[in-house]
Design a protein around this motif. Structure first.
Motif, PDB file in Angstrom:
ATOM      1  N   VAL A 147      35.423 107.038  40.840  1.00  0.00           N
ATOM      2  CA  VAL A 147      36.677 107.749  40.557  1.00  0.00           C
ATOM      3  C   VAL A 147      37.517 107.833  41.836  1.00  0.00           C
ATOM      4  O   VAL A 147      36.994 108.193  42.898  1.00  0.00           O
ATOM      5  CB  VAL A 147      36.386 109.162  40.023  1.00  0.00           C
ATOM      6  CG1 VAL A 147      37.689 109.938  39.818  1.00  0.00           C
ATOM      7  CG2 VAL A 147      35.596 109.082  38.725  1.00  0.00           C
ATOM      8  N   PRO A 148      38.811 107.521  41.774  1.00  0.00           N
ATOM      9  CA  PRO A 148      39.674 107.586  42.977  1.00  0.00           C
ATOM     10  C   PRO A 148      40.080 109.023  43.302  1.00  0.00           C
ATOM     11  O   PRO A 148      41.236 109.423  43.124  1.00  0.00           O
ATOM     12  CB  PRO A 148      40.877 106.723  42.587  1.00  0.00           C
ATOM     13  CG  PRO A 148      40.963 106.855  41.104  1.00  0.00           C
ATOM     14  CD  PRO A 148      39.533 106.962  40.618  1.00  0.00           C
ATOM     15  N   TYR A 149      39.136 109.803  43.786  1.00  0.00           N
ATOM     16  CA  TYR A 149      39.400 111.217  44.057  1.00  0.00           C
ATOM     17  C   TYR A 149      40.521 111.403  45.074  1.00  0.00           C
ATOM     18  O   TYR A 149      41.347 112.313  44.947  1.00  0.00           O
ATOM     19  CB  TYR A 149      38.123 111.897  44.568  1.00  0.00           C
ATOM     20  CG  TYR A 149      36.990 111.899  43.587  1.00  0.00           C
ATOM     21  CD1 TYR A 149      36.994 112.757  42.495  1.00  0.00           C
ATOM     22  CD2 TYR A 149      35.905 111.034  43.739  1.00  0.00           C
ATOM     23  CE1 TYR A 149      35.947 112.766  41.584  1.00  0.00           C
ATOM     24  CE2 TYR A 149      34.858 111.036  42.835  1.00  0.00           C
ATOM     25  CZ  TYR A 149      34.883 111.899  41.761  1.00  0.00           C
ATOM     26  OH  TYR A 149      33.849 111.897  40.858  1.00  0.00           O
ATOM     27  N   TRP A 168      48.125 112.644  44.448  1.00  0.00           N
ATOM     28  CA  TRP A 168      49.092 112.777  43.354  1.00  0.00           C
ATOM     29  C   TRP A 168      49.280 114.229  42.933  1.00  0.00           C
ATOM     30  O   TRP A 168      50.342 114.606  42.443  1.00  0.00           O
ATOM     31  CB  TRP A 168      48.634 111.953  42.152  1.00  0.00           C
ATOM     32  CG  TRP A 168      48.611 110.485  42.414  1.00  0.00           C
ATOM     33  CD1 TRP A 168      49.377 109.796  43.313  1.00  0.00           C
ATOM     34  CD2 TRP A 168      47.765 109.519  41.788  1.00  0.00           C
ATOM     35  NE1 TRP A 168      49.059 108.459  43.296  1.00  0.00           N
ATOM     36  CE2 TRP A 168      48.081 108.258  42.365  1.00  0.00           C
ATOM     37  CE3 TRP A 168      46.783 109.584  40.805  1.00  0.00           C
ATOM     38  CZ2 TRP A 168      47.437 107.088  41.979  1.00  0.00           C
ATOM     39  CZ3 TRP A 168      46.145 108.421  40.416  1.00  0.00           C
ATOM     40  CH2 TRP A 168      46.472 107.187  40.998  1.00  0.00           C
ATOM     41  N   SER A 169      48.243 115.040  43.123  1.00  0.00           N
ATOM     42  CA  SER A 169      48.322 116.452  42.733  1.00  0.00           C
ATOM     43  C   SER A 169      49.104 117.289  43.735  1.00  0.00           C
ATOM     44  O   SER A 169      49.329 118.481  43.506  1.00  0.00           O
ATOM     45  CB  SER A 169      46.912 117.031  42.571  1.00  0.00           C
ATOM     46  OG  SER A 169      46.179 116.297  41.607  1.00  0.00           O
ATOM     47  N   ASN A 189      43.115 109.551  45.665  1.00  0.00           N
ATOM     48  CA  ASN A 189      44.411 109.326  45.042  1.00  0.00           C
ATOM     49  C   ASN A 189      44.790 110.479  44.112  1.00  0.00           C
ATOM     50  O   ASN A 189      45.955 110.889  44.055  1.00  0.00           O
ATOM     51  CB  ASN A 189      44.397 108.015  44.258  1.00  0.00           C
ATOM     52  CG  ASN A 189      44.118 106.816  45.143  1.00  0.00           C
ATOM     53  OD1 ASN A 189      42.973 106.439  45.332  1.00  0.00           O
ATOM     54  ND2 ASN A 189      45.158 106.223  45.705  1.00  0.00           N
ATOM     55  N   ILE A 190      43.809 110.992  43.385  1.00  0.00           N
ATOM     56  CA  ILE A 190      44.075 112.116  42.480  1.00  0.00           C
ATOM     57  C   ILE A 190      44.549 113.334  43.263  1.00  0.00           C
ATOM     58  O   ILE A 190      45.506 114.021  42.872  1.00  0.00           O
ATOM     59  CB  ILE A 190      42.813 112.450  41.660  1.00  0.00           C
ATOM     60  CG1 ILE A 190      42.483 111.290  40.712  1.00  0.00           C
ATOM     61  CG2 ILE A 190      43.004 113.740  40.878  1.00  0.00           C
ATOM     62  CD1 ILE A 190      41.172 111.453  39.971  1.00  0.00           C
ATOM     63  N   LEU A 191      43.904 113.599  44.392  1.00  0.00           N
ATOM     64  CA  LEU A 191      44.320 114.727  45.227  1.00  0.00           C
ATOM     65  C   LEU A 191      45.718 114.505  45.796  1.00  0.00           C
ATOM     66  O   LEU A 191      46.528 115.439  45.873  1.00  0.00           O
ATOM     67  CB  LEU A 191      43.314 114.930  46.360  1.00  0.00           C
ATOM     68  CG  LEU A 191      41.924 115.429  45.943  1.00  0.00           C
ATOM     69  CD1 LEU A 191      40.979 115.431  47.142  1.00  0.00           C
ATOM     70  CD2 LEU A 191      42.016 116.825  45.345  1.00  0.00           C
ATOM     71  N   PHE A 236      42.815 102.857  45.701  1.00  0.00           N
ATOM     72  CA  PHE A 236      43.047 102.968  44.260  1.00  0.00           C
ATOM     73  C   PHE A 236      42.689 101.663  43.545  1.00  0.00           C
ATOM     74  O   PHE A 236      42.028 101.671  42.503  1.00  0.00           O
ATOM     75  CB  PHE A 236      44.510 103.328  43.997  1.00  0.00           C
ATOM     76  CG  PHE A 236      44.847 103.448  42.542  1.00  0.00           C
ATOM     77  CD1 PHE A 236      44.307 104.468  41.771  1.00  0.00           C
ATOM     78  CD2 PHE A 236      45.694 102.538  41.933  1.00  0.00           C
ATOM     79  CE1 PHE A 236      44.606 104.577  40.418  1.00  0.00           C
ATOM     80  CE2 PHE A 236      46.002 102.634  40.588  1.00  0.00           C
ATOM     81  CZ  PHE A 236      45.453 103.662  39.825  1.00  0.00           C
ATOM     82  N   CYS A 294      38.906 101.210  43.506  1.00  0.00           N
ATOM     83  CA  CYS A 294      38.294 102.108  42.520  1.00  0.00           C
ATOM     84  C   CYS A 294      38.510 101.588  41.103  1.00  0.00           C
ATOM     85  O   CYS A 294      37.616 101.703  40.251  1.00  0.00           O
ATOM     86  CB  CYS A 294      38.867 103.516  42.663  1.00  0.00           C
ATOM     87  SG  CYS A 294      38.277 104.418  44.114  1.00  0.00           S
TER      88      CYS A 294
END
Length: 225
Positions: free
Chosen positions: A86-88, A94-95, A90-92, A51, A54
């Motif tokens: 893009v921190p994909y 967090w989701s 981390n997004i996944l 993160f 990124c």
């Protein structure tokens, strides 16, 4: 107030150094995650490092965008770099997406590709003005880094299912034997391993013409002196 050319060059060089350091940190973090990890879960430490890296890449993009002489042209020409930053992973996370460690490693390679491109640019910048020499060293760097990353990914995917793979050293040896088109007695059993088994010899075969051209050019140049 628009920036001068020297100011833009200074910003570009400074950001290049920062990106290089961030890329090396990410590569070390990925290596530690794969070699010392449990091959089942993605650690929080690795997520945090990715993160931060990124964020560095995103800041680099927006700073250079703001300093660009033609912002619109800069944005569209560098849009792929933005998407790679893009921190994909981390997004996944967090989701709440239930993602396996294997998929986490592949998604985590996206910003590493951004770091790799930055490293190639810096390597070419550090080498002399000779165009062929810049291409040669950039390609050497590409082969070394890609082979190392291939060994990491191969080890992560194969270590739990491939009885012939005993440690990361074997995976790295497998990668180098394949990139030199010699081949190894360790055969991949996963789909990802098979993909890299095809990509590595292809990269090696592309390298030999460049190597031959470079040697001939250097020999011709020295002979003409």
């Amino acid at each position: 107030m628009s920036l001068t050319q020297s100011a833009r060059a200074g910003i570009r060089d400074a950001l290049g150094v920062v990106k290089l350091i961030a890329g090396l940190v990410l590569l070390v973090a990925l290596s530690w995650e794969i070699i010392a990890g449990d091959h089942v879960h993605v650690s929080r430490t690795y997520l945090a490092i990715q993160f931060v890296v990124c964020l560095v890449f995103l800041c680099d993009f927006f700073v250079r965008w703001a300093a660009a002489e033609r912002p619109g042209r800069f944005f569209w020409r560098n849009l792929p770099f933005l998407l790679l930053s893009v921190p994909y992973l981390n997004i996944l996370a967090w989701s709440g997406v239930d993602m396996t460690h294997d998929w986490g490693v592949l998604v985590g390679l996206i910003p590493l590709l951004r770091a790799f491109l930055a490293m190639v640019i810096i390597v070419r910048w550090l080498v002399s003005e000779n165009r062929m020499r810049r291409l040669f060293f950039a390609y050497i760097f590409t082969v070394v880094i890609f082979t190392y990353i291939s060994g990491l990914v191969f080890y992560d995917y194969e270590v739990l299912v491939n009885p012939k793979l005993h440690g990361f050293g074997n995976a790295l040896w497998w990668a180098w034997m394949n990139v030199t088109t010699v081949g190894a007695e360790i055969f991949p059993v996963t789909a990802v391993g098979k993909v890299f088994c095809v990509l590595l010899p292809s990269l090696g075969m592309m390298f030999f013409p460049i190597f031959t051209t470079y040697v001939l050019q250097e020999y011709t140049h020295k002979k003409g002196e």
